[in-house]
Motif scaffolding. Structure first.
Motif, PDB file in Angstrom:
ATOM      1  N   PRO A   1       0.590  -1.414   0.221  1.00 36.35           N
ATOM      2  CA  PRO A   1       0.287   0.015  -0.151  1.00 36.35           C
ATOM      3  C   PRO A   1       0.908   1.525  -0.173  1.00 36.35           C
ATOM      4  O   PRO A   1       1.492   1.161   0.868  1.00 36.35           O
ATOM      5  N   LEU A   2       0.460   2.581  -1.072  1.00 36.73           N
ATOM      6  CA  LEU A   2       1.390   3.219  -0.826  1.00 36.73           C
ATOM      7  C   LEU A   2       0.812   3.949   0.124  1.00 36.73           C
ATOM      8  O   LEU A   2      -0.258   4.851   0.433  1.00 36.73           O
ATOM      9  N   PRO A   3       2.265   5.069   0.950  1.00 36.55           N
ATOM     10  CA  PRO A   3       1.674   5.805   1.783  1.00 36.55           C
ATOM     11  C   PRO A   3       1.342   7.505   1.001  1.00 36.55           C
ATOM     12  O   PRO A   3       0.491   8.356   1.394  1.00 36.55           O
ATOM     13  N   ALA A   4       1.789   7.983  -0.172  1.00 29.94           N
ATOM     14  CA  ALA A   4       1.100   8.456  -1.193  1.00 29.94           C
ATOM     15  C   ALA A   4       1.045   8.752  -2.346  1.00 29.94           C
ATOM     16  O   ALA A   4       2.421   7.286  -3.047  1.00 29.94           O
ATOM     17  N   LYS A   5       1.580   9.981  -3.575  1.00 22.61           N
ATOM     18  CA  LYS A   5       1.512   9.892  -4.883  1.00 22.61           C
ATOM     19  C   LYS A   5       2.090  10.409  -5.168  1.00 22.61           C
ATOM     20  O   LYS A   5       2.017  10.924  -6.761  1.00 22.61           O
ATOM     21  N   THR A   6       2.402  11.462  -4.184  1.00 17.82           N
ATOM     22  CA  THR A   6       3.287  12.492  -4.342  1.00 17.82           C
ATOM     23  C   THR A   6       4.398  12.834  -5.468  1.00 17.82           C
ATOM     24  O   THR A   6       4.958  13.115  -6.603  1.00 17.82           O
ATOM     25  N   LEU A   7       5.063  12.301  -4.643  1.00 23.20           N
ATOM     26  CA  LEU A   7       6.715  11.786  -4.772  1.00 23.20           C
ATOM     27  C   LEU A   7       7.352  10.849  -3.896  1.00 23.20           C
ATOM     28  O   LEU A   7       6.850  10.636  -3.196  1.00 23.20           O
ATOM     29  N   ALA A   8       8.146   9.931  -4.384  1.00 26.06           N
ATOM     30  CA  ALA A   8       8.661   8.927  -4.431  1.00 26.06           C
ATOM     31  C   ALA A   8      10.686   9.072  -4.756  1.00 26.06           C
ATOM     32  O   ALA A   8      11.405   9.305  -6.025  1.00 26.06           O
TER      33      ALA A   8
ATOM     34  N   LYS B   1       2.804  10.721  -8.744  1.00 22.35           N
ATOM     35  CA  LYS B   1       3.578  11.603  -9.961  1.00 22.35           C
ATOM     36  C   LYS B   1       4.674  11.831 -10.570  1.00 22.35           C
ATOM     37  O   LYS B   1       5.371  12.381 -11.570  1.00 22.35           O
ATOM     38  N   GLN B   2       5.235  11.885  -9.444  1.00 22.06           N
ATOM     39  CA  GLN B   2       7.314  12.619  -9.603  1.00 22.06           C
ATOM     40  C   GLN B   2       8.331  11.373  -9.074  1.00 22.06           C
ATOM     41  O   GLN B   2       7.939  11.208  -7.587  1.00 22.06           O
ATOM     42  N   VAL B   3       8.997  10.518  -9.570  1.00 20.76           N
ATOM     43  CA  VAL B   3       9.980   9.781  -8.622  1.00 20.76           C
ATOM     44  C   VAL B   3      10.926  10.596  -8.824  1.00 20.76           C
ATOM     45  O   VAL B   3      12.153  10.456  -9.920  1.00 20.76           O
ATOM     46  N   VAL B   4      12.085  10.477  -7.813  1.00 20.40           N
ATOM     47  CA  VAL B   4      13.344  11.222  -7.792  1.00 20.40           C
ATOM     48  C   VAL B   4      14.294   9.732  -8.205  1.00 20.40           C
ATOM     49  O   VAL B   4      14.488   9.496  -6.821  1.00 20.40           O
ATOM     50  N   ALA B   5      15.141   9.422  -8.771  1.00 19.59           N
ATOM     51  CA  ALA B   5      16.226   7.891  -9.212  1.00 19.59           C
ATOM     52  C   ALA B   5      17.658   8.108  -9.108  1.00 19.59           C
ATOM     53  O   ALA B   5      17.853   9.333  -9.220  1.00 19.59           O
ATOM     54  N   THR B   6      18.241   7.529  -7.639  1.00 22.42           N
ATOM     55  CA  THR B   6      19.423   7.867  -8.138  1.00 22.42           C
ATOM     56  C   THR B   6      20.881   6.471  -7.771  1.00 22.42           C
ATOM     57  O   THR B   6      19.997   5.274  -8.050  1.00 22.42           O
ATOM     58  N   ASP B   7      21.862   6.880  -8.577  1.00 19.24           N
ATOM     59  CA  ASP B   7      22.131   5.416  -8.777  1.00 19.24           C
ATOM     60  C   ASP B   7      24.077   6.378  -8.838  1.00 19.24           C
ATOM     61  O   ASP B   7      24.026   7.494  -9.526  1.00 19.24           O
TER      62      ASP B   7
END
Length: 379
Positions: free
Chosen positions: A195-202, A222-228
């Protein structure tokens, strides 16, 4: 020679000394002793020379070289001693890793010549130019490479062309060489169902192929910031996200662990086994001293919004191997100012879990993958 230039390797034929560049994606040093070999060399002779540290520069037929490598591999397997009942599972794991490293060194002693433009200079050799270019870039000089490593590059390129099916996306992911492939889909399924806690940012920490970022977008984030930290992984993620049509919703950043700011959801699937990788390609599986895992846990609370969740997706294989205990993991969670809101488990479906001949079968058969839903403790 600059630091970016490949090292050189030399060998002698008669009285004449030859040289070429040496290429090894796994970081193996160039062999010190090299002799030429062809279709007349027996597998027993080749295996003996390789065990002694002498590399074999193949001058015969390409397919015969592959058959020789297979014959040498069978001899390596026969030379392995089975796990002793008086050894702990952790000791058996380390012996298994030592045997793997020795196998890689021995089988890596069969070398093939590659001309400029990535053309293998052997009879009946296949076209490997695209596979090699995808990893090494252009080649304007001749070089030598281990046949075993070359076969790995070609195999990875074929996987990239074919793609890996991801049911949670109803699509395929194209893994690049050296980037963890989502062939073990259970961790993807956990992220697709929790279950997602929110859908604004991850935040997606250590995005790799970008598969988890894509799953989050598909679920409505709506928006994901992905790092590597790996440029190759970021290029792979960009290709996949673009192909899936979600690149605009994912911001890729090259950095260690967390981006700036806070998010209501922070996801991380770190390497599962606290051991040292023997080659760069193993870094997605082996994490020395659990450095990434502990780094994620120690920094998570300050990157969560109030009521936010951190999703740690982690196999317990290390626990069954005696390399880490559940108490240690829970202690790190507590020391980081976190508590467990809930957790979801799934049993792996990979073939090794069913292979009773695998030296680590007992641990693999008991393995579970867990999605830990972590929250910051109240101040």
């Amino acid at each position: 020679m600059t630091e970016s230039d490949p090292p050189m390797i030399e060998w002698t034929v008669g009285t004449r000394t030859h040289s070429a560049q040496w290429r090894s994606e796994r970081g193996a040093p160039p062999p010190r002793r090299v002799v030429t070999a062809d279709d007349t060399m027996s597998a027993d002779t080749a295996y003996r020379l390789a065990c002694e540290g002498t590399a074999l520069l193949w001058k015969g037929d390409y397919h015969n070289a592959r058959q020789l490598l297979q014959a040498m591999s069978r001899r390596v397997q026969r030379s392995r001693r089975g796990p002793s009942d008086d050894k702990s599972i952790a000791e058996r794991f380390h012996l298994h890793r030592q045997a793997q490293a020795q196998q890689a060194r021995t089988l890596g002693m069969v070398l093939v010549p590659v001309a400029a433009g990535h053309r293998v200079s052997l009879r009946r050799a296949p076209d490997v130019a695209e596979a090699c270019t995808s990893v090494f870039g252009a080649a304007d000089a001749d070089y030598l490479i281990s046949l075993r490593e070359l076969l790995g590059l070609v195999g990875a390129w074929q996987w990239r062309l074919k793609g890996v099916s991801v049911p949670a996306l109803d699509a395929t992911i194209t893994p690049h060489y050296g980037v963890f492939s989502p062939i073990r889909g259970e961790y993807v399924d956990l992220v697709a169902q929790a279950p997602l806690p929110a859908k604004t940012l991850a935040f997606d920490i250590g995005t790799g192929s970008g598969v988890l970022a894509a799953v989050l977008v598909k679920r409505g984030v709506k928006q994901v910031v992905a790092t590597d930290t790996d440029s190759r992984a970021l290029a792979c993620a960009l290709d996949n996200l673009t192909q899936l049509g979600v690149a605009k919703q994912v911001a890729l950043q090259k950095m260690d662990l967390f981006p700036e700011g806070r998010a209501p959801l922070v996801v991380c699937n770190p390497p599962w086994v606290p051991a040292r990788p023997s080659a760069p390609i193993e870094s997605a599986v082996y994490d020395p001293d659990s450095q990434m895992l502990r780094g994620f846990l120690s920094g998570l609370a300050e990157h969560l919004t109030p009521d936010g969740e951190g999703w740690l997706i982690l196999s317990d294989l290390a626990e069954h191997l005696g390399l880490r205990t559940r108490e240690e993991l829970l202690g790190w969670i507590d020391a980081a100012g976190l508590s467990v809101r809930d957790h979801h488990e799934i049993r792996p479906r990979h073939a090794k879990a069913q292979d009773s001949d695998d030296p680590l079968h007992a641990a693999r058969a008991a393995e579970m993958t867990t999605l830990w839903r972590l929250v910051a403790k109240p101040d």
